[in-house]
Enzyme design. Structure first.
Site, short mmCIF file in Angstrom:
data_model
loop_
_atom_site.label_atom_id
_atom_site.label_comp_id
_atom_site.label_asym_id
_atom_site.label_seq_id
_atom_site.Cartn_x
_atom_site.Cartn_y
_atom_site.Cartn_z
NE ARG A 1 -2.65 -0.18 3.52
CZ ARG A 1 -3.50 0.23 4.44
NH1 ARG A 1 -4.80 0.19 4.19
NH2 ARG A 1 -3.10 0.67 5.60
CG ASP B 1 6.07 -3.43 9.75
OD1 ASP B 1 6.87 -3.79 8.86
OD2 ASP B 1 5.62 -2.26 9.83
CG ASP C 1 2.38 -3.11 8.91
OD1 ASP C 1 2.43 -2.12 8.17
OD2 ASP C 1 2.65 -4.27 8.50
CB THR D 1 -2.48 7.11 -2.61
OG1 THR D 1 -1.78 5.86 -2.83
CG2 THR D 1 -1.67 8.24 -3.22
C1 PRP Z 1 -1.21 -4.96 4.29
C2 PRP Z 1 -2.00 -6.24 4.35
C3 PRP Z 1 -2.79 -6.18 3.08
C4 PRP Z 1 -3.07 -4.71 2.93
C5 PRP Z 1 -4.48 -4.45 3.35
O1 PRP Z 1 -0.13 -5.09 3.45
O2 PRP Z 1 -1.20 -7.38 4.47
O3 PRP Z 1 -2.10 -6.68 1.96
O4 PRP Z 1 -2.16 -4.02 3.80
O5 PRP Z 1 -4.82 -3.12 3.12
P1 PRP Z 1 -5.90 -2.68 2.03
O6 PRP Z 1 -7.08 -3.54 2.23
O7 PRP Z 1 -6.16 -1.23 2.39
O8 PRP Z 1 -5.30 -2.81 0.67
P2 PRP Z 1 0.93 -3.90 3.21
O9 PRP Z 1 0.46 -3.07 2.06
O10 PRP Z 1 1.19 -3.19 4.51
O11 PRP Z 1 2.20 -4.65 2.67
P3 PRP Z 1 3.17 -5.69 3.40
O12 PRP Z 1 2.40 -6.99 3.54
O13 PRP Z 1 4.28 -5.82 2.44
O14 PRP Z 1 3.56 -5.13 4.74
N1 URA Z 2 -2.57 -3.37 6.78
C1 URA Z 2 -2.24 -3.85 8.00
O1 URA Z 2 -1.26 -4.60 8.13
N2 URA Z 2 -2.97 -3.47 9.06
C2 URA Z 2 -4.05 -2.66 8.93
O2 URA Z 2 -4.70 -2.37 9.96
C3 URA Z 2 -4.38 -2.17 7.67
C4 URA Z 2 -3.65 -2.57 6.61
#
Ligand code: PRP
Ligand code: URA
Length: 209
Positions: A104, A203, A200, A108
């Site tokens: 994400r 993380d 997160d 945005t």
């Molecule tokens: C997190 C999560 C989803 C997304 C959800 O990933 O694992 O993929 O956010 O958010 P959304 O419904 O608003 O799209 P992130 O983008 O943080 O990436 P990562 O898994 O690499 O940390």
């Molecule tokens: N992605 C995450 O990992 N946590 C949230 O709460 C939203 C998006």
């Protein structure tokens, strides 16, 4: 409109309570994500078709049921979806795995694609898209868009925690996709984080913060 299943099984809810706790460390968090995914997989596969076969036991012939119809594929959304794969594979060992890389944009909150590698016969398979979090729904919608662009028709989405905003967005974009959640939380905050959520997920699984 396909169903939204919120799984209220006591084991799932117990593990989810520990998962949410800010004091839960990385090792336990990662193990819990896997355990919850395994329990969710049991429910999400409930309606897979089966066929009757005969098996010779040491003393007689038993009428048994085995999986029939389409083979399966698990599609984790990177990174955090990876945490759900191993326990699902332990339950469905010959299942293929495809990867969709999305993150994400911090400003945005829109998903940005960086990787996509899917099994060649993906359009022939029953697909389980997995990601612990369904927040705005942008990542789930983008992943399902990719899969449908490659001819996939049978898609189930599995998220550990979702929220009304994400569920609505996925249902509007992909009304045919069944959703399985361990919890439907209250709302998104101004940073598009799920409240109360667990923070997160990526993380916390990989210890990057
Ligand atoms: C997190 C999560 C989803 C997304 C959800 O990933 O694992 O993929 O956010 O958010 P959304 O419904 O608003 O799209 P992130 O983008 O943080 O990436 P990562 O898994 O690499 O940390
Ligand atoms: N992605 C995450 O990992 N946590 C949230 O709460 C939203 C998006």
């Amino acid at each position: 409109m396909a169903e939204v299943h919120v799984l209220d099984h006591p084991l799932i809810q117990h593990k989810l309570a520990i998962l949410r706790d800010k004091n839960t460390g990385v090792k336990e968090f990662r193990a819990l994500v896997g355990e919850i995914a395994g329990l969710m997989c049991y429910e999400a596969t409930r309606n897979l078709p089966t066929e009757e076969i005969e098996v010779e036991t040491p003393v007689a012939v038993a009428k048994c049921r085995t999986l029939a119809g389409k083979k399966q594929a698990i599609i984790p959304i990177l990174r955090a979806g990876l945490g759900m794969v191993d326990t699902m594979l332990a339950l469905m060992p010959s299942t293929k795995v495809g990867h969709i890389g999305l993150y994400r944009d911090p400003e945005t909150h829109q998903p940005v694609e960086y990787y996509c590698k899917l099994p060649e016969d993906i359009d022939q398979r029953q697909i389980f898209v997995v990601d612990p979090m369904l927040a705005t729904g942008g990542s789930a919608i983008a992943a399902i868009d990719f899969l449908k662009a490659r001819g996939c028709k049978n898609i189930i989405m599995m998220n550990i925690i979702g929220c009304p905003e994400g569920v609505k967005a996925v249902q509007e974009a992909h009304p045919d996709v069944e959703l399985y959640l361990a919890a439907l939380d209250d709302h998104l905050n101004e940073h598009a984080y799920i409240i109360p959520g667990l923070g997160d997920a990526g993380d916390r699984i990989f210890g990057t913060k």
